[in-house]
Structure formats: C-alpha cells, structure tokens
Design an enzyme around this catalytic site. Structure first.
Site, PDB file in Angstrom:
ATOM      1  N   CYS A  51       0.926  -1.199   0.023  1.00 26.82           N
ATOM      2  CA  CYS A  51       0.072  -0.018   0.049  1.00 26.82           C
ATOM      3  C   CYS A  51       0.901   1.161  -0.138  1.00 26.82           C
ATOM      4  O   CYS A  51       2.081   1.161   0.097  1.00 26.82           O
ATOM      5  CB  CYS A  51      -1.066  -0.021   1.168  1.00 26.82           C
ATOM      6  SG  CYS A  51       0.072   0.136   2.582  1.00 26.82           S
ATOM      7  N   CYS A  93      -0.152  -0.336   7.921  1.00 23.99           N
ATOM      8  CA  CYS A  93      -0.906  -0.295   8.973  1.00 23.99           C
ATOM      9  C   CYS A  93      -2.134  -1.553   8.875  1.00 23.99           C
ATOM     10  O   CYS A  93      -2.206  -1.851   7.661  1.00 23.99           O
ATOM     11  CB  CYS A  93      -1.679   1.048   9.360  1.00 23.99           C
ATOM     12  SG  CYS A  93      -3.198   1.207   8.507  1.00 23.99           S
TER      13      CYS A  93
HETATM   14  S1  SF4 Z   1      -4.629   3.231   5.648  1.00 25.88           S
HETATM   15 FE1  SF4 Z   1      -2.842   1.562   6.161  1.00 25.88          FE
HETATM   16  S2  SF4 Z   1      -2.790   0.042   4.724  1.00 25.88           S
HETATM   17 FE2  SF4 Z   1      -3.986   1.591   3.825  1.00 25.88          FE
HETATM   18  S3  SF4 Z   1      -2.542   2.891   2.668  1.00 25.88           S
HETATM   19 FE3  SF4 Z   1      -2.414   3.817   4.817  1.00 25.88          FE
HETATM   20  S4  SF4 Z   1      -0.845   2.648   5.783  1.00 25.88           S
HETATM   21 FE4  SF4 Z   1      -1.298   1.249   4.033  1.00 25.88          FE
END
Ligand code: SF4
Ligand SMILES: Cc1cc2nc3c(=O)[nH]c(=O)nc-3n(C[C@H](O)[C@H](O)[C@H](O)COP(=O)(O)O)c2cc1C
Length: 1428
Positions: free
Chosen positions: A1287, A1332
C-alpha cells in the site's frame, strides 16, 4: 591502529578550546576520532579539506584550530600550508602515519613549522600537548606525527592540568621542550662503545631496537624534527662512534630514489656548522619500507654490511619499499575507501543517467570517474582537457575556413562539399548545433577525395566536426572558495561548458556556517553570463530534465547545482529522498532555473519550489523579480509572508489571547488546562471530552496540544491535566515530543505551584514480549514522574487506559476522571450536561448532501488545510486531506503548519482509461500533483500531493476527459473493479460494462459534486473543458430533483442523508483469475460463463480487510457464498445487499460498521434472507467455478479478435520517472502515440499493474519499441516480486505506522538472494505489505504478509491461500528486518526441500504445522502460537 595513541590525543584535544576538524576518506569510512571528539567537523579527504580549514581560520577568532588527519592528506594539501593563515595562526595537525611514510615529515621541513613525532601512547599524550605549545608560542602551524604502534603500550600516562603552559608566548622553544621533558633526539638503546650509529626517522618497535643492539649499533630517534637541533644530536653521540646512517622509513620508493635522501639533505644543511662537534668517517643515507615481523634482523644486517663496507652505496633501500599500504588495518582502510567511493559513484549515477537519457550521442563527461583514473576524475583536470580540446577545435575551424577559401578539394562533388562546409562554419561559429546528416555528408565527400592533403588532414581530425555537450562533474568541494576554484574558472571562461556540482551534505547535518557553500548559485547569477539551476532529483525529476536540457542548449557556461544528500555512501534511496524533501521544503535547497539571456524578467528566473531562502530572496529583491514571482504563485506568497511577518504573527497571537480571555470571563470556576499528545486521535478525543465536561462544570477550561505549551509558562498554570497516548516503542506522540524533550532537559524549573494529573493511553499487549513490557504507557508514566520530580502536586494519581481492558481505555478513564472533579471541587454538581461530540453520522446528516463548508474552505488561503468536518465530507468526493509526514517534524520545529496536500482518487469503473484520458492524468500529475501517478489496489488512479489551490483545477481537469472522483472514497459504494482479462475481449467487454452499470446504479445522486467542483468557470480551465462535462450523460448529477411543492432538492433514493455506515466495495472476477481478490470485498462477483457468454454471477458477501492492532473484536473476513444471480439482475442484487447493510450496519462504532460484522452478528442465512425479501426472488445454487491464482500475468498476449495486450510490471503501482526506470515518460509517449488515431486503451489491475490493451498488429512494433526504450518491457523479475503488492503508507497516508511502498522492493531484493539459492526464483509467493492494519493492499489473504506496527516493525502473517481464498494468521508480532529475513529465508528453504509437487507456500506452511489455518474471519485470532 593503537587505540592508546588515539585516546591520548583525543584527551588533549578535548581539553583545549577552538574548532576541530577531522578528515576521513569517505562518509562511510569513519575516523577513529569521531566518537572520541564528537563536536568535530568532518571533512572528506578528497575534498581539499585544508581549503575549508583555511577559510575557517580567516573568519574565526579561535585561539587554536585542531586537525586530525593522515599523512597522505597532508601531502595532497601541501600548497595550502603556504597560505598566510597557516603561517600566522596556531593550527595543530595531528597526523596519523598509518602507511609508515615518514618521508612526509621531511617534505614539510622547508615550511619551518614545528614538527614533533611521538612513538607511544605516553608520548602521544605529551607530544600532542607539546605541539599546541609550540604552535601558540610561534604563532604558526605545528604538526604532531604518530604511527600506529604497540610500542611501549603499557606506559600509558594521563597528563593533568591545562594544555597550554602559562605565558607560553613569551618562552623560548628550549624552555617549552624542557617543560615537557622532551629531548629533540634520544638514544633508544644501550650499547657499549658503539662504532656505528643510526639516526632513525621511522616507526620504532622492540624488534628493531633489539636488532641494532645485537649488532652493537647505537640507535637514535628524532622526537623533534623541526627545529632541527643538529647540535643536540651530535652532542649525545658518544666519541666511540665513527659512522652514522640516516635511516628514513618511507612507503614509496620514488620519494627516496634521488641520489640523496631528504633526511641526508637536512643533516648536511647544518652539519658543516657543527662538524667540529663530531666528525664521522662515514655518513650514509638509507631507507627502509615496511618490514614484516621476523625480517628485521636481515634488513639490519644488510644495512650494516653497506655502512661497514669501504665504499658504501648511498640510499640503499631495505624491506618492502614500493608499497604504499603496508598493514592489515591500512589495507582495510583502503578497501573501505574504495568501496565507499564506488558507493558515492553509484549514488551520483542518479544524475548522470538522466543526462544520458536526454541524448547520449554527443554527451561527454570530461572527468568521468572509473576507478582506474582517479586523478583524471578531478574537475580541474576535466576543465584543462576541455580547454585543450577547445583550442584544437578552434584550430580545426580555422583549417576548414582556410580550406573553403582556397577550395583545394578534389572530391566527386566539390560544390556540394563547399556548400556543406560553409554551412557548417556559419553554424559552428554562431554556436548552433549542426545536424548529423550534414556532417556525415561532409565526411563521405571528403573520403572520395583521394589526392588532396587538405582532405586527409580534415579527415584525420574528423571528430571535431561534431560539437559535444561537455559536462564537468564536481563535488561540493569546489564551492568553498569561490574566488580560486574551478567554479570561478568555468563561469569566467565564458565557454560553452556545463558543470554539475553535486552537494551531498544532508540538511540535518548542515553546518552553522554552511552558507558559503550554498552561495554558488547566487555567485553565478550575480556574474550574469551564466545559466544557473538548482535541482534535486529526489524532489522533482521533471525539473532535473528541464534544467539539463536548458543547460545544454545555453550557449555559454552553465552551472547546475544538484542536491544528493547522503550520510553514508551506502545509503539507500529512502533516506536520501527524505532528506531531500526536508531540504527543499525548508527552503534550504530551493529549486530554480535562471537563464540570463531571456529578456522577459518573468521568464528568466523560474522558481520550481515554493520556499525561498533568505539570500535568494535578497538577490531577487534586488533584481526586482520577487513580486512577479509571488503574483504568479499564490503558495509562494503565503510562504513568504509566513516567514517574513513574525511581527504580524505575534500580534495575531495577542488578539487571539485577548479574545480567549474575554471568553473565559463568563466562567466562574477555577482554571483548568488540558494538554494532549495523540497520534491517532484517541488521546485528543479524551482531552476534548475532559474539556467539554469541565466547561459544563463551570471550570475555565482550555484544551491544547502538548507541544503548544511552553515550558517557561508551565509554572504559571494552576491546574493542568495531561493526556497522552503511546506511540512507537513507548514513545511520545508527534505533537508532544517537543514539549517532552524540553521538559526532560529543563534544568531549573520549579513546578511546586501547579496541580497536575496525567491520563495515559496505551496497550499492554502492543509489544507482547516480556522484555518489552516497560513500553506500556511509558510516556504517561515518564511524564508523571518528571512532573512530580519538579515539585508538581498531584490532583490525583496517574490514570492508565489500556486498549486491552473490557471497555478499552474508557475503563481506566472512567475510574480516573471522577477523582479529578473531586480534586477540583466540582464533583457534586447535578445535571451536568456534556455537549455531545460530533460523530460521522452527525456530519453526514448536517452536510446538506455532502456540501459542508467545502466550497468556503477552498477559498481560505490562510491555511493549506480544510476543516475537520470537511475532511470527512471530501472523502465522498474522492479526496483525502493528508500531509507530508517526511517533513512533519521539521515544519513543526520551524513553526509552520504541516505540508498539507490532498490525495485525489478516480472512480474508474472497470479500471480502464483511453490514451487521451491517461495523457490528461499524466499532465495533472505534473502540474497539480507530485509528479507521480499511483495505481491503487482497487484498479484506479490516484494523484498525490495536490495542494489546496490545485484541487479544483485537478478535478475539473479529470472531468474534462469524463473521469470523475465522486464516491471514490467515503461511506458509499466505491469503484467497481473487474478482472483485467487481456486474452478475452468479449468477456472483458461484458464484465466491464456490468461493472460500470453497477457503479452508475449505486452512484450518489447529490448535485453537490457538480456544484462545488464543476459549476462556473475557473482560471485553470482549458477551452472546451466545461462543455465536455456538461454534455456527459452519466457521472455526477448536475440538476436537482423536482420534489413535492415544486421545490428542487437533492434526493438520495438509495442512501438517504446518512449514506452507508461505512465504505462499501464491489468487485468482479472471471475464473480462473482472481486478480481482484474476489473474496476480500463486501460483494465479490464470480463471473459464470456459458458458451463464451456471461450468464451471471456467483455472489460472495461479507469480505473485508480492515482491522485494528490488538483489538480482537476486529478481524479480516472472506466473503460468504450466497448463490447465483443472472447477469441482468445483478445490479439489483448488489443494491439490495447494500440496503441490508445500510439498514442493519452498526452506526455507533465505526470499527464495527463494515458489512463483515453485520453479517456475522446477524448470521449469514438471516442476512441472505433479508436480501431475498427485498429482491423478491431467491439466490440460485452457486454454479461451478475454479480459481487458480490472484496474480497478474505479465507480458504480451493476443485476444480472440487479434488485438494485442501487454501487462507491464509497475512496482507497487507507482508510475514515476526514476533514473533507472523512466516509466512515466514511457507511458506518456505510448499514450501520445496511441492518441494519433490509433487503437488502444490503458487497463489497470487490482495488483497495481497496468495493461497497454487493444493494440492492433500494425502498431505493435512501435509500441514494443517504446516499451523497450523506457524499460517498461522488462518482466523478468523474481516470482516473489511479481506476486507482491504494497500500500502507499509513508509519506502521504496519515494512518501509516510503518513504511510500505517505499520499503517492500528493498526487502524483496534482500530475500531474492535466498530464493535464488534455493532454486525458487520463478516460484510465485503472494507477499503483501501494508503500513497499518487497515489492509489496503489486502495483506490478510496473502501467503506472506507484513503489516506495519511501528516504524520499522511489522507483524508477520503466514498461511493465506495462494489464490486469495483463505485468510492468513499471525506468525510473529512486531519484528524488524533482521528477524523477518531470518524467518522467511529459513521457511523458503524448507519449502524448496519439503514441498509436495506444485504445493503453494501458503498451503505448505499449514500442512507442515508451521501455522494453523484460519478457516473463518471470526477465528482469525484463535490458535496463534504463544511465542508469536
Ligand atoms: S491506511 Fe494503512 S493500509 Fe491503507 S495505505 Fe495507509 S498505511 Fe497502508
Ligand atoms: C504505532 C503504535 C505504537 C504503539 N506503541 C505502544 C507502546 O509502545 N506502548 C503502549 O502502551 N501502547 C502503544 N500503542 C497503543 C496506543 O498508545 C493506544 O492504542 C492509544 O489508544 C492510541 O491513542 P492515539 O489515537 O491518541 O494515538 C501503540 C499504538 C500504535 C498505533
């Protein structure tokens, strides 16, 4: 190197004031003094360090200056010692002779600076002091030489008292020597009535002493070489001695090959004067190199044989003389140095590659580095060879001129030849490029002339027909002394030469007096005939390209200042990128381009970054360009006023304080301050809750971030409550760090007048290992202890909130808070009403169908942010407010608001875009975003880094090509993703049409989107833009609905005012492919095909990924099979499934609001029944299907219509230009080609890759050549890399706890070696990483997953299904890179040895019991190993 000597010298240095400089070969090759003299400034040995030291001396008032350096560096810097500064100021150089080259000492003699030589730690301690006294006494430089030694190691000695003797200035040198009990020459051994003596200038050791003693030879060593006290030497030699050998230890034979060694010459200079003291029968000069232990006796024997012969040979050498590097440690040093140099070269390639990309044909780097030509890589050398070359070319031009005039050619076509040559002459003389064709013609014609001498001459020098784009590459060393450096030469030469000056100094390490260096740009601009650019490749690739192209075009000198900050030559790109950002953002390294030949002032100076540093601003003020720039760039004007107007700022603060005081007047109770530190919002919410309740109880309460509290004002508080959460490993959240650092380091603070309490939020299981337990609520506990320590009085004991408690942190909070009210005497109040916090549901209801105050917020230019409610509402418009986390701390320290910018996501049903649409996005990325495009894990495009005033133009730009962002985020149905399916055009056409239909069917009907973003005109519009979206049939609604009473209103028939409880996602796959991860979304549609026709879909319901660390009530889930629905009814089925979630989803707890929880709470069957009731028909039995994989298949394929498709590997979906991979430029070129009436489209995959689709055969070759040219055709990566996804995470995602997109590629590189070793290079392992647990890259269905826990720490998951059908499970909590690599390498090895035929990694780890399978989402947290 003996530590004893180094430590002894360091002790002296630390006892004397004044600046200290350390030289070292490379950033990564540390001097042993670094840890011992931490305040010293480090200079690179290749960067003429004494030049900088000289500059320092000119400016500073230091009583003494210290340099810690090496022999070779002294030798290279000899010319600088002639400077007046060194002749008149005490500069003490402690010189390490690791290479045993004592000849360096003799080469300094003519300078007449005091020179002392120590041989042991004890001597090092004394002589280092002696050197300072001699320097101060003589008011000039002094040298203290020492070689690594084990000699008399045990005699360590610690001198006491001041380094400098009292009134040393007035003493005689002999007094100083006497004070330290140092004799200029010393007898080393005891022998009886020796006949021979040796004065030895070299490294002493026991073996050499023993050797000479055995031979009854008197050994004398020099302690003070300058002044050369020959008298003293002669006076200690006993009368029995007849011969003297002057023995110099030298590393390099060439320095001693002259007929007389320098030592001998020094001796003879004075000898005639004192010969009466001692008359030798023989005086012999000799040298020795490095002698291995055990070999001394032979060397000494040979040496004496010579002296004792009747006719001794002068200057014989013994031992290994011809080798510069003689010891293991020095060899290692050289190796490290070479490695570091290669590392620096590799880093600098980032710029050189771009130069090559522009046009490699006539590019010439005049001082290219390649290991074997270190001397020739020096820019001065390059400039010299350039000048020589220029002269040759000028002569050549003259020859051509003469030849044309005399017309003495005999070619087959003389008139054409003369014509071409004349044209060449005219163009060359006016500095214009000559096209290659003309030159080729000339050469070919000259070749036909076999008789004329003139043709032969011209052909012999034919290389001069072509002009080169000449580049010099300089390190930042050039810039220290502008007057005498190469920069000055280049600028004043007026020649057409380009110079790239690379500055590698990290912003964070910038020196206090670092300004001189940065002035090169200003210096060059002031000079006025020079193109100047300041660039940073890790900030703006496009700007680098522009600057290089402009510099090459400029007919005159060009100086391009390039930033490449690294702390070590082995740095990876991530820290370089982060440092660059900080430097550019803070204005330390502004990006600009300056072309003095452009007369229009607006155009001659172009500022490419929005911050200006002071000197540049002054220059521009002088040049009167600033106002022009500011009017062009509103962001710039804001930044400028922000930095300039501190006065206004403080006035504003005062007004704010006054009005606040006014507000508090209405309240009668005691004052209370609530200060919070929070990363994720929990502590902030708690603090605000306390504040609301306090106000309700009549207290004069205020709430603020902890960092907004000043330590100075803290003792003036009356009652103060601190609320802090815990981040990192027991660290303070970002907005409390500054306060904590100040409090922790405060020395004289008295808090006995304040009453305080602390409420801490943490998680007792966040770091589950026993040894990590102390991290639990650490900041709160530390803060509490510190406040007590400073005398603060407790309102109540510390409160501890634990995420693990039944009610999370509320359990602890509810116990603690009543104690505060009691302490403040407001606990017995009845009927206290706390104003309710605003929830997301309230925001939606109150938003007037998603309007909020977005339109007003866009107008507010005083901040780059929008209000917190609008931040929630803009999500429904596809927009997320973010800030650049790489520079968050630095901006805060500078008193600036975070660097707010927005992420804008497209709703792209079916994941496809036409080439024209793609081109528009590419353009918007450059002009409105951060220069990159991101392909998301849900197959759409995202722009990052769009600042507020670019938002509207960006969205209008997208809509002008019929792309919109409505419902790309928010609590609605989002982008509908479908399989990319390149080989079956018909089925792909059908499923993508159905995807678009569902998306359109479930699209919010509010007209707010059109009203806020599209209505009316905007400065950024291009002709025809608004016509395009006004004529659009689908997409965001333009007109309100006529409702009862003839009123026009917004109506949301599917959503109502509250929309959905949470986000909602639908995907369609086509078996056997699962590139969309059909199990992982709220609705997953599995396409059922009969006779190559889509007949309908098996419907999965209730998949979802997001979780919260350590919160067992949250879990990922794969969808449950409801059954089959025919294709014409599928959009209705999706609608009804969504309705049940709309009506039954949990709207009170956003962590429990997704469909996956609704369906588990309700039971799958009941949910299905409710859907069927709404549908009025039932799901059919699911049809048979088979899924093989969830990855993409790279490379070319042909579909049934004969159209070609190429799946390109875009690592983690980031389309950008890097020196290695200019993929963004490549895709732009392909899109440009395809828009010229050709076929083709761009298709995205859920694995973040991109397809160039529908290419007709006639265009195939051209597209292939473009793919190759821009390195897009490479799909030869490891199976692991091809199956990986990450991500976005840092720096833009506000929720990221750890790196992801920027880190996974590097981690995979480290794993690939092990895969290769185990023969697994081509085996696919689905590996995913997220920053995350929200799980944007769907980590929970990967075979291996890493989910960020804190910076650098990840939870490792194993056992997901190879094609996304099964969830994985936690294998290890919170591990760092070393452990990740160790575990995975071990497991991959086992897999290679023990797997069954074709067994995927995810299945293997389950079969072998390494991990238990997760059969359903709700059991995700079960069966986790205890030692995980
Ligand atoms: S919310 Fe979490 S999983 Fe989504 S892009 Fe941000 S760090 Fe990555
Ligand atoms: C990245 C990260 C690291 C954490 N580290 C700790 C820790 O070391 N000790 C602890 O007690 N809690 C730790 N926690 C738990 C949080 O402090 C806790 O969830 C808190 O409620 C978060 O509050 P906030 O939203 O105000 O930041 C951590 C949480 C996160 C997200």
């Amino acid at each position: 190197m003996s530590v004893g000597q180094v430590e002894a010298i360091a002790q002296t240095i630390n006892s004397i004031a004044g600046a200290t400089f350390i030289t070292q070969p490379a950033k990564a090759v540390e001097s042993p003094f670094r840890p011992l003299v931490p305040d010293a400034q480090v200079l690179l040995e290749s960067n003429d360090p004494y030049l900088e030291i000289d500059a320092h001396i000119s400016q500073s008032e230091d009583a003494v200056v210290t340099v810690l350096t090496t022999g070779p560096t002294i030798l290279k810097n000899l010319p600088f010692f002639l400077s007046n500064n060194f002749k008149t100021k005490p500069v003490v150089s402690h010189v390490d002779l690791t290479n045993f080259d004592f000849s360096i000492i003799t080469s300094l003699r003519d300078l007449n600076y005091p020179i002392v030589i120590s041989q042991s730690p004890k001597e090092a301690a004394i002589y280092s002091r002696l050197a300072y006294n001699l320097a101060v006494n003589s008011q000039k430089s002094a040298f203290h030489f020492y070689a690594p030694s084990q000699y008399q190691l045990k005699d360590a000695f610690k001198p006491k008292g001041d380094v400098l003797i009292k009134d040393v200035e007035s003493l005689q040198t002999s007094d100083i020597l006497a004070y330290f009990d140092v004799k200029p020459f010393e007898l080393v051994n005891k022998v009886s009535k020796p006949k021979d003596s040796v004065l030895y200038l070299g490294q002493l050791n026991d073996e050499i002493i023993e050797g000479f003693t055995k031979e009854n030879v008197l050994l004398i060593t020099a302690n003070v070489y300058q002044p050369f006290y020959l008298q003293s030497l002669l006076s200690i030699i006993p009368s029995s001695v007849e011969t003297i050998t002057l023995l110099l230890q030298s590393a390099n034979i060439s320095t001693t090959q002259s007929s007389f060694s320098p030592l001998l010459l020094d001796f003879f200079q004075e000898y005639p004067k004192y010969q009466t003291l001692k008359n030798f029968s023989k005086i012999v000069g000799s040298s020795i190199g490095f002698i291995q232990s055990g070999k001394y006796a032979t060397a000494i024997e040979n040496l004496l044989k010579n002296v004792r012969s009747s006719n001794p040979v002068q200057n014989l050498s013994f031992g290994k003389v011809n080798t510069e590097i003689s010891t293991k440690s020095s060899k290692k040093l050289l190796e490290d140095h070479e490695k570091a140099q290669a590392g620096a070269w590799k880093l600098e390639q980032a710029y050189l590659k771009v130069l090559e990309q522009i046009d490699p044909t006539n590019l010439r780097i005049l001082n290219e580095f390649n290991g074997s030509n270190v001397g020739q890589s020096n820019p001065e050398y390059g400039f010299g060879s350039f000048l020589y070359d220029q002269e040759q070319r000028e002569n050549f031009v003259e020859s051509v001129h003469k030849a044309v005039q005399e017309n003495r050619f005999h070619s087959i076509d003389n008139s054409n030849l003369i014509g071409y040559l004349s044209q060449w002459l005219v163009q060359t003389r006016s500095g214009l490029p000559v096209d290659d064709k003309t030159i080729t013609e000339v050469i070919e014609l000259l070749k036909t002339d076999e008789v004329s001498e003139v043709s032969k001459e011209l052909l012999a020098k034919q290389e001069y027909f072509r002009s080169h784009k000449n580049w010099l590459v300089g390190s930042d060393a050039w810039s220290y002394d502008l007057g005498s450096s190469g920069i000055h030469n280049v600028i004043t030469s007026g020649k057409n030469i380009n110079m790239l000056v690379i500055d590698s100094e990290p912003y964070n390490e910038k020196k206090a007096d670092g300004n001189r260096k940065k002035d090169i740009g200003l210096y060059a601009m002031n000079y006025g005939n020079c193109y100047v650019a300041s660039i940073a490749i890790y900030s703006s690739y496009t700007q680098v390209l522009q600057a290089f192209i402009e510099a090459e075009k400029f007919n005159g000198p060009s100086i391009v200042l390039a930033y490449l900050p690294y702390s070590s030559e082995f740095d990876s790109t991530l820290p370089i990128l982060q440092e660059t950002k900080r430097a550019v953002d803070s204005g330390y390294w502004p990006l600009y381009r300056y072309d003095p030949t452009i007369e229009d002032e607006k155009e001659s100076f172009k500022l490419d970054s929005s911050n200006l540093r002071k000197q540049l601003k002054d220059f521009l003020d002088r040049e009167n360009k600033l106002s022009l720039l500011a009017s062009k760039d509103p962001l710039l004007s804001r930044n400028l006023t922000q930095t300039a107007n501190t006065e206004i700022k403080s006035q504003q603060k005062k007004v704010a304080e006054d009005s606040f005081a006014e507000l508090l007047k209405g309240l009668s109770g005691p004052p209370l301050t609530v200060a919070f530190a929070s990363d994720g919002g929990n502590a902030e919410a708690v603090a605000k809750k306390i504040n609301r309740q306090a106000l309700g109880r009549g207290l004069k309460s205020v709430v603020l971030e902890m960092d907004d509290l000043s330590i100075e004002d803290l003792p003036t508080e009356t009652n103060i409550v601190f609320v802090t959460s815990t981040s990192g490993q027991g660290e303070f959240p970002t907005n409390g760090k500054q306060f904590w650092d100040a409090l922790k380091n405060a020395t004289d603070i008295d808090l006995s007048t304040i009453k305080f309490s602390v409420f801490a939020l943490g998680d007792s299981e966040y770091w589950p290992r026993k040894e990590d337990k102390h991290y639990y609520n650490k900041p709160g506990k530390d803060l509490h202890a510190k406040l007590l320590f400073y005398g603060g009085v407790e309102l109540s004991e510390i409160g501890l909130g634990d995420d693990q408690d039944a009610d999370g942190f509320n359990t602890g909070f509810n116990e603690w808070l009543p104690k505060i009210w009691k302490a403040l005497g407001v606990d017995k109040l009845e009927g206290v009403e706390e104003p309710k916090p605003i929830t997301n549901e309230d925001m939606k209801v109150g938003s007037d169908f998603l309007r909020g105050t977005i339109a007003e917020g866009l107008q507010d230019s005083s901040t780059g942010a929008i209000s917190s409610i609008d931040q929630q509402l803009t999500k429904f418009h596809g927009i997320y407010m973010q800030d650049d986390r790489d520079i968050r701390d630095d901006r805060k320290a500078e008193g600036l608001e975070p660097a707010y910018a927005f992420m804008v996501r497209l709703r792209l049903p079916g994941g496809k875009a036409t080439p024209a649409q793609y081109l528009k996005l590419d353009q918007l990325a450059d002009f409105r975003g951060n220069g990159t495009l991101k392909i998301t894990t849900r197959a759409t495009f995202q722009l990052h880094g769009v600042v507020k005033h670019d938002l509207k133009p960006a969205i209008r730009g997208m809509n002008s090509v019929l792309l919109d962002t409505l419902a790309a985020c928010g609590d609605v149905n989002r982008n509908v993703m479908v399989s990319a399916l390149p080989h079956n055009a018909k089925i792909h056409g059908q499923v993508s049409a159905i995807g678009a239909k569902i998306s359109e069917h479930l699209l919010p009907q509010t007209t707010a989107y059109h009203e806020i973003w599209l209505q009316g005109d905007d400065d950024g519009d291009e002709p025809g833009d608004s016509k395009a979206w006004e004529a659009r049939k689908d997409g965001p609604k333009r007109t309100k609905t006529l409702v009862a009473g003839n009123a026009l209103a917004d109506v949301e028939p599917f959503y109502g005012k509250t929309y959905l409880p949470r986000k909602f996602k639908i995907v369609i796959n086509v078996p056997p492919y699962n590139d969309v991860d059909v199990y992982a979304h709220d609705i997953g549609l599995i396409t059922i095909i009969e006779n190559n026709e889509v007949v309908g879909f098996n419907v999965l319901v209730g998949g979802g990924m997001g979780t919260t660390h350590n919160n067992k009530k949250t879990y990922p889930r794969t969808g449950s099979m409801f059954g089959f629905i025919p294709k014409d009814k599928i959009h209705i089925a999706c609608e009804k499934i969504m309705f049940v979630q709309r009506d039954y989803g949990d709207r009170t707890n956003r962590k429990h609001a997704r469909l996956k929880y609704t369906i588990d709470d309700m039971g799958v069957e009941l949910y299905k029944e409710k859907v069927e009731t709404l549908l009025d028909f039932k799901f059919e039995e699911p049809r048979e299907f088979k899924i093989d994989s969830n990855i993409d298949f790279f490379g070319w394929c042909k579909d049934e219509l004969g159209l070609n498709h190429f799946t390109a590997f875009i690592e983690n979906g980031r389309i950008e230009d890097t020196p290695e991979l200019p993929q963004k430029s490549g895709l732009k070129k392909i899109a440009e080609y395809l828009t010229e009436g050709k076929s083709g489209e761009f298709r995205l995959t859920g694995n973040q890759h991109l397809l160039i689709s529908n290419i007709e055969d006639k265009d195939l070759d051209h597209v292939k050549s473009l793919l190759a040219q821009y390195k897009l055709d490479n799909t030869d990566f490891s199976g692991l890399r091809l199956s990986s996804a990450a991500c976005v995470a840092f720096p833009t995602c506000g929720l990221a706890m750890a790196e992801s997109e920027r880190y996974l590629p590097a981690l995979i590189t480290k794993l690939e070696e092990a895969l290769e070793e185990n023969g697994l290079r081509h085996d696919s392992v689905v590996m995913r990483m997220t920053g995350c647990p929200n799980g944007c890259a769907r980590p929970w269905v990967a075979e291996v997953a890493l989910v960020g826990k804190a910076y650098g720490a990840y939870n490792l998951m194993l056992g997901g299904g190879h094609h996304g059908e099964r969830l994985n499970k936690i294998y290890r909590y919170s591990i760092k890179e070393d452990e990740i690599l160790e575990i995975l390498k071990g497991l991959f090895k086992r897999w290679s040895l023990e797997r069954n035929e074709g067994e995927p990694f995810g299945d293997f780890v389950i079969r072998t019991g390494i991990i238990k399978p997760t059969l359903e989402g709700k059991y995700f947290h079960d069966d986790i190993a205890e030692d995980a």
